[in-house]
Design a protein around this motif. Structure first.
Motif, mmCIF file in Angstrom:
data_model
loop_
_atom_site.group_PDB
_atom_site.id
_atom_site.type_symbol
_atom_site.label_atom_id
_atom_site.label_comp_id
_atom_site.label_asym_id
_atom_site.label_seq_id
_atom_site.Cartn_x
_atom_site.Cartn_y
_atom_site.Cartn_z
ATOM 1 N N ILE A 31 1.003 -1.178 0.035
ATOM 2 C CA ILE A 31 -0.171 -0.056 0.010
ATOM 3 C C ILE A 31 0.998 1.124 -0.091
ATOM 4 C CG2 ILE A 31 -1.755 1.382 1.330
ATOM 5 C CD1 ILE A 31 -2.692 -1.563 2.403
ATOM 6 N N PRO A 32 0.791 2.210 -0.730
ATOM 7 C CA PRO A 32 1.607 3.293 -1.176
ATOM 8 C C PRO A 32 1.433 4.140 0.241
ATOM 9 C CG PRO A 32 0.164 3.212 -3.063
ATOM 10 C CD PRO A 32 -0.090 2.232 -2.060
ATOM 11 N N THR A 54 -2.742 -1.671 6.884
ATOM 12 C CA THR A 54 -1.383 -1.377 6.600
ATOM 13 C C THR A 54 -0.648 -2.392 5.913
ATOM 14 O OG1 THR A 54 -0.577 -2.185 8.738
ATOM 15 C CG2 THR A 54 -1.019 0.072 8.760
ATOM 16 N N ASN A 55 -1.169 -3.537 5.639
ATOM 17 C CA ASN A 55 -0.557 -4.531 5.020
ATOM 18 C C ASN A 55 -1.404 -4.792 3.864
ATOM 19 O OD1 ASN A 55 1.190 -5.340 6.954
ATOM 20 N ND2 ASN A 55 -0.171 -6.561 8.087
ATOM 21 N N ILE A 82 -9.248 -8.291 2.920
ATOM 22 C CA ILE A 82 -9.180 -6.917 2.117
ATOM 23 C C ILE A 82 -7.663 -6.819 1.454
ATOM 24 C CG2 ILE A 82 -9.099 -4.351 2.325
ATOM 25 C CD1 ILE A 82 -10.972 -4.566 4.390
ATOM 26 N N GLU A 83 -7.460 -6.744 0.027
ATOM 27 C CA GLU A 83 -6.254 -7.086 -0.562
ATOM 28 C C GLU A 83 -5.999 -5.632 -1.448
ATOM 29 O OE1 GLU A 83 -6.171 -10.624 -2.778
ATOM 30 O OE2 GLU A 83 -6.350 -11.830 -0.931
ATOM 31 N N PHE A 84 -4.704 -5.464 -1.456
ATOM 32 C CA PHE A 84 -4.312 -4.274 -2.367
ATOM 33 C C PHE A 84 -3.650 -4.873 -3.614
ATOM 34 C CE2 PHE A 84 -1.573 -0.565 -3.610
ATOM 35 C CZ PHE A 84 -2.627 0.408 -4.006
ATOM 36 N N LYS A 88 -5.693 -1.344 -6.811
ATOM 37 C CA LYS A 88 -7.049 -1.287 -6.237
ATOM 38 C C LYS A 88 -7.140 -2.108 -4.974
ATOM 39 C CE LYS A 88 -8.634 -3.367 -9.822
ATOM 40 N NZ LYS A 88 -9.557 -4.188 -11.006
ATOM 41 N N PHE A 89 -8.119 -1.634 -4.151
ATOM 42 C CA PHE A 89 -8.434 -2.343 -2.780
ATOM 43 C C PHE A 89 -9.573 -3.503 -3.415
ATOM 44 C CE2 PHE A 89 -6.309 1.457 -1.057
ATOM 45 C CZ PHE A 89 -5.405 0.648 -0.116
ATOM 46 N N ILE A 90 -9.585 -4.699 -2.469
ATOM 47 C CA ILE A 90 -10.394 -5.613 -3.135
ATOM 48 C C ILE A 90 -10.950 -6.616 -1.748
ATOM 49 C CG2 ILE A 90 -10.783 -7.731 -4.449
ATOM 50 C CD1 ILE A 90 -8.638 -6.764 -6.094
ATOM 51 N N LEU A 91 -12.363 -6.495 -1.790
ATOM 52 C CA LEU A 91 -12.746 -7.246 -0.694
ATOM 53 C C LEU A 91 -12.941 -8.817 -1.090
ATOM 54 C CD1 LEU A 91 -14.087 -7.651 2.291
ATOM 55 C CD2 LEU A 91 -16.296 -6.861 1.377
#
Length: 141
Positions: A31-32, A54-55, A82-84, A88-91
């Motif tokens: 995550i930037p 934060t991860n 939740i993944e980056f 993009k953030f993805i659930l």
């Protein structure tokens, strides 16, 4: 003679047969630092609680293996993540018993944007995203 115990998993990676793999081939990104990301519990046992993300992958569930533990008997031990990935953030639902919902619709995977409400079990959460690192994303009223 080899006395090594085999679990029946032909891959030899040390995981038992019932271990779930969820899109392990998908490449996650860090995550930037310009982003401040969190989820806020809007309905449920911990209403008002805010959890920083934060991860690149954060697991939400009831069990001790989750990064964010939600004390709700209708939440699976490892319920959602939740993944980056690819900016993009993805659930993602992780095969939960009661499902993961965005806007009342059951999902396997959904893109997240600031203000999106999602539900796991009886707990409703809001995804919060801001470009203010080092500050709280939300002011709890």
């Amino acid at each position: 003679m080899n006395s090594e115990k085999h679990t029946g998993n032909p891959s030899g990676d040390g995981l038992d047969d019932d271990t779930k793999r969820v899109n392990s081939a998908q490449e996650l990104s860090e995550i930037p630092p310009k982003y401040a990301v969190s989820i806020v519990v809007r309905k449920g046992n911990k209403k008002g609680a805010e959890y920083s993300i934060t991860n690149s992958r954060t697991v939400i569930g009831r069990g001790t293996g989750a990064d964010i533990i939600i004390d709700d008997p209708t939440v699976s031990r490892i319920h959602a993540a939740i993944e980056f990935c690819k900016n993009k953030f993805i659930l993602k639902d992780l095969g939960s018993t009661n499902g993961t919902f965005v806007d009342g619709t059951s999902i396997k995977q959904a893109n997240l944007a600031h203000g999106v409400l999602f539900q796991i079990g009886g707990t409703v959460m809001e995804f919060a995203l801001a470009e203010r690192p080092g500050q709280s994303v939300y002011v709890i009223e």
